[in-house]
Design a protein around this motif. Structure first.
Motif, PDB file in Angstrom:
ATOM      1  N   TYR A 178       0.854  -1.273  -0.003  1.00 18.67           N
ATOM      2  CA  TYR A 178      -0.051  -0.090   0.015  1.00 18.67           C
ATOM      3  C   TYR A 178       1.021   1.158  -0.012  1.00 18.67           C
ATOM      4  O   TYR A 178       0.376   2.447  -0.466  1.00 18.67           O
ATOM      5  CB  TYR A 178      -0.883  -0.015   1.128  1.00 18.67           C
ATOM      6  CG  TYR A 178      -2.180  -0.927   0.873  1.00 18.67           C
ATOM      7  CD1 TYR A 178      -3.179  -0.623  -0.220  1.00 18.67           C
ATOM      8  CD2 TYR A 178      -2.406  -1.947   1.656  1.00 18.67           C
ATOM      9  CE1 TYR A 178      -4.197  -1.191  -0.258  1.00 18.67           C
ATOM     10  CE2 TYR A 178      -3.446  -2.957   1.269  1.00 18.67           C
ATOM     11  CZ  TYR A 178      -4.436  -2.669   0.347  1.00 18.67           C
ATOM     12  OH  TYR A 178      -5.310  -3.475   0.217  1.00 18.67           O
ATOM     13  N   MET A 179       1.967   1.131   0.321  1.00 20.11           N
ATOM     14  CA  MET A 179       2.940   2.500   0.469  1.00 20.11           C
ATOM     15  C   MET A 179       3.646   2.588  -0.790  1.00 20.11           C
ATOM     16  O   MET A 179       4.217   3.779  -1.163  1.00 20.11           O
ATOM     17  CB  MET A 179       3.899   2.339   1.666  1.00 20.11           C
ATOM     18  CG  MET A 179       3.432   2.417   2.880  1.00 20.11           C
ATOM     19  SD  MET A 179       4.347   2.077   4.532  1.00 20.11           S
ATOM     20  CE  MET A 179       5.310   3.640   4.392  1.00 20.11           C
ATOM     21  N   GLY A 180       3.169   1.565  -1.695  1.00 21.72           N
ATOM     22  CA  GLY A 180       4.007   1.761  -2.993  1.00 21.72           C
ATOM     23  C   GLY A 180       2.978   2.381  -4.127  1.00 21.72           C
ATOM     24  O   GLY A 180       1.697   2.194  -4.001  1.00 21.72           O
ATOM     25  N   PRO A 181       3.329   2.350  -5.416  1.00 19.52           N
ATOM     26  CA  PRO A 181       2.334   2.754  -6.303  1.00 19.52           C
ATOM     27  C   PRO A 181       1.385   1.631  -6.635  1.00 19.52           C
ATOM     28  O   PRO A 181       1.628   0.521  -6.578  1.00 19.52           O
ATOM     29  CB  PRO A 181       3.130   2.935  -7.726  1.00 19.52           C
ATOM     30  CG  PRO A 181       4.554   2.659  -7.333  1.00 19.52           C
ATOM     31  CD  PRO A 181       4.735   2.171  -5.932  1.00 19.52           C
ATOM     32  N   PRO A 182       0.027   1.745  -6.959  1.00 17.60           N
ATOM     33  CA  PRO A 182      -0.428   2.965  -7.381  1.00 17.60           C
ATOM     34  C   PRO A 182      -0.883   4.005  -6.050  1.00 17.60           C
ATOM     35  O   PRO A 182      -1.314   5.087  -6.179  1.00 17.60           O
ATOM     36  CB  PRO A 182      -1.578   2.848  -8.073  1.00 17.60           C
ATOM     37  CG  PRO A 182      -2.275   1.520  -7.639  1.00 17.60           C
ATOM     38  CD  PRO A 182      -0.969   0.753  -6.983  1.00 17.60           C
ATOM     39  N   ASN A 183      -1.052   3.390  -4.754  1.00 16.28           N
ATOM     40  CA  ASN A 183      -1.627   3.886  -3.761  1.00 16.28           C
ATOM     41  C   ASN A 183      -0.709   4.964  -3.110  1.00 16.28           C
ATOM     42  O   ASN A 183      -1.135   6.020  -3.114  1.00 16.28           O
ATOM     43  CB  ASN A 183      -2.091   2.895  -2.562  1.00 16.28           C
ATOM     44  CG  ASN A 183      -3.095   2.016  -3.056  1.00 16.28           C
ATOM     45  OD1 ASN A 183      -4.042   2.486  -3.583  1.00 16.28           O
ATOM     46  ND2 ASN A 183      -2.715   0.612  -3.088  1.00 16.28           N
ATOM     47  N   ASN A 184       0.525   4.727  -2.887  1.00 12.61           N
ATOM     48  CA  ASN A 184       1.485   5.661  -2.350  1.00 12.61           C
ATOM     49  C   ASN A 184       0.967   6.336  -0.905  1.00 12.61           C
ATOM     50  O   ASN A 184       1.230   7.430  -0.742  1.00 12.61           O
ATOM     51  CB  ASN A 184       1.989   6.659  -3.161  1.00 12.61           C
ATOM     52  CG  ASN A 184       2.555   6.112  -4.443  1.00 12.61           C
ATOM     53  OD1 ASN A 184       3.431   5.326  -4.531  1.00 12.61           O
ATOM     54  ND2 ASN A 184       1.945   6.674  -5.680  1.00 12.61           N
ATOM     55  N   TRP A 185       0.447   5.380  -0.209  1.00  6.42           N
ATOM     56  CA  TRP A 185      -0.039   5.754   1.194  1.00  6.42           C
ATOM     57  C   TRP A 185       1.100   5.808   2.154  1.00  6.42           C
ATOM     58  O   TRP A 185       1.737   4.886   2.234  1.00  6.42           O
ATOM     59  CB  TRP A 185      -1.170   4.702   1.766  1.00  6.42           C
ATOM     60  CG  TRP A 185      -2.404   4.674   0.801  1.00  6.42           C
ATOM     61  CD1 TRP A 185      -3.070   5.557  -0.088  1.00  6.42           C
ATOM     62  CD2 TRP A 185      -3.529   3.770   1.069  1.00  6.42           C
ATOM     63  NE1 TRP A 185      -4.157   5.108  -0.368  1.00  6.42           N
ATOM     64  CE2 TRP A 185      -4.658   4.040   0.259  1.00  6.42           C
ATOM     65  CE3 TRP A 185      -3.583   2.649   1.964  1.00  6.42           C
ATOM     66  CZ2 TRP A 185      -5.788   3.317   0.061  1.00  6.42           C
ATOM     67  CZ3 TRP A 185      -4.969   1.872   1.810  1.00  6.42           C
ATOM     68  CH2 TRP A 185      -5.665   2.247   1.145  1.00  6.42           C
ATOM     69  N   PRO A 186       0.850   6.990   2.996  1.00  2.26           N
ATOM     70  CA  PRO A 186       1.841   7.010   4.072  1.00  2.26           C
ATOM     71  C   PRO A 186       1.480   5.884   5.121  1.00  2.26           C
ATOM     72  O   PRO A 186       0.276   5.257   5.127  1.00  2.26           O
ATOM     73  CB  PRO A 186       1.836   8.491   4.686  1.00  2.26           C
ATOM     74  CG  PRO A 186       0.536   8.781   4.045  1.00  2.26           C
ATOM     75  CD  PRO A 186       0.146   8.115   2.909  1.00  2.26           C
ATOM     76  N   LYS A 187       2.214   5.503   6.117  1.00  2.58           N
ATOM     77  CA  LYS A 187       2.046   4.410   6.937  1.00  2.58           C
ATOM     78  C   LYS A 187       0.682   4.547   7.746  1.00  2.58           C
ATOM     79  O   LYS A 187       0.073   3.625   8.110  1.00  2.58           O
ATOM     80  CB  LYS A 187       3.413   4.445   7.760  1.00  2.58           C
ATOM     81  CG  LYS A 187       3.438   3.176   8.988  1.00  2.58           C
ATOM     82  CD  LYS A 187       4.488   3.158   9.765  1.00  2.58           C
ATOM     83  CE  LYS A 187       4.296   2.014  10.871  1.00  2.58           C
ATOM     84  NZ  LYS A 187       3.512   2.103  11.813  1.00  2.58           N
ATOM     85  N   GLU A 188       0.605   5.926   8.167  1.00  2.00           N
ATOM     86  CA  GLU A 188      -0.571   6.350   9.047  1.00  2.00           C
ATOM     87  C   GLU A 188      -1.901   5.992   8.307  1.00  2.00           C
ATOM     88  O   GLU A 188      -2.913   5.500   8.867  1.00  2.00           O
ATOM     89  CB  GLU A 188      -0.504   7.798   9.517  1.00  2.00           C
ATOM     90  CG  GLU A 188       0.705   8.107  10.242  1.00  2.00           C
ATOM     91  CD  GLU A 188       2.060   8.429   9.520  1.00  2.00           C
ATOM     92  OE1 GLU A 188       1.988   8.444   8.212  1.00  2.00           O
ATOM     93  OE2 GLU A 188       2.957   7.909  10.097  1.00  2.00           O
ATOM     94  N   ILE A 189      -1.770   6.123   6.967  1.00  2.54           N
ATOM     95  CA  ILE A 189      -3.007   5.845   6.347  1.00  2.54           C
ATOM     96  C   ILE A 189      -3.410   4.382   6.017  1.00  2.54           C
ATOM     97  O   ILE A 189      -4.311   3.807   6.038  1.00  2.54           O
ATOM     98  CB  ILE A 189      -3.011   6.591   4.756  1.00  2.54           C
ATOM     99  CG1 ILE A 189      -2.900   8.115   4.909  1.00  2.54           C
ATOM    100  CG2 ILE A 189      -4.236   5.993   3.769  1.00  2.54           C
ATOM    101  CD1 ILE A 189      -4.197   8.502   5.430  1.00  2.54           C
ATOM    102  N   VAL A 190      -2.244   3.512   5.828  1.00  2.00           N
ATOM    103  CA  VAL A 190      -2.288   2.183   5.855  1.00  2.00           C
ATOM    104  C   VAL A 190      -2.782   1.460   7.005  1.00  2.00           C
ATOM    105  O   VAL A 190      -3.698   0.763   7.071  1.00  2.00           O
ATOM    106  CB  VAL A 190      -0.866   1.574   5.691  1.00  2.00           C
ATOM    107  CG1 VAL A 190      -1.200   0.054   5.696  1.00  2.00           C
ATOM    108  CG2 VAL A 190      -0.416   1.873   4.131  1.00  2.00           C
ATOM    109  N   ASP A 191      -2.302   2.296   8.274  1.00  2.00           N
ATOM    110  CA  ASP A 191      -2.717   1.801   9.405  1.00  2.00           C
ATOM    111  C   ASP A 191      -4.268   2.114   9.693  1.00  2.00           C
ATOM    112  O   ASP A 191      -5.242   1.301   9.930  1.00  2.00           O
ATOM    113  CB  ASP A 191      -2.002   2.554  10.663  1.00  2.00           C
ATOM    114  CG  ASP A 191      -0.668   2.030  10.866  1.00  2.00           C
ATOM    115  OD1 ASP A 191      -0.586   0.679  10.336  1.00  2.00           O
ATOM    116  OD2 ASP A 191       0.235   2.723  11.331  1.00  2.00           O
TER     117      ASP A 191
END
Length: 122
Positions: free
Chosen positions: A51-64
């Motif tokens: 999730y922190m990679g493309p295409p999402n590129n979410w920061p850790k906090e958003i994954v959490d």
């Protein structure tokens, strides 16, 4: 509602899945993988990498926030974990420990229908 990744060439089944999922949110349904009763054996490092990679590129906090955080059973309405729910993200076995895998629903499950009917009785 987030329809941002849909485009004219998106298959009809994906359009339908996304619309049902997003309207589920509008009706008060939570992400099923964040259900207080969910016991998904996540491989957190693999999930972060995905999730922190493309295409999402979410920061850790958003994954959490979107994947790992569970709703508090005292402040939300929920059913027992439903692996067929339209509200469940697909979970590939590469994101779990022990080979756990969920394909994810493409239509409203029977539990989804019962939950929504209980929330909005006639």
């Amino acid at each position: 509602m987030n329809f941002g990744w849909l485009h004219p060439n998106t298959p009809e089944v994906e359009y339908s899945r996304v619309v049902l999922h997003e309207f589920g949110h509008a009706l008060g349904c939570i992400h099923e993988h964040q259900n207080p009763t969910a016991k998904i054996p996540c491989n957190k490092e693999a999930v972060y990498e995905y999730y922190m990679g493309p295409p999402n590129n979410w920061p850790k906090e958003i994954v959490d926030s979107n994947i790992f955080d569970r709703y508090d059973e005292n402040t939300t309405n929920f059913t027992e974990f439903d692996p067929t729910s339209i509200m469940l993200y697909s979970i590939p076995k590469e994101h779990t420990n022990g080979g756990f895998e969920v394909v994810g629903g493409v239509t409203l499950s029977e539990n989804d229908k019962v939950f929504i009917q209980n929330m909005y009785p006639f």
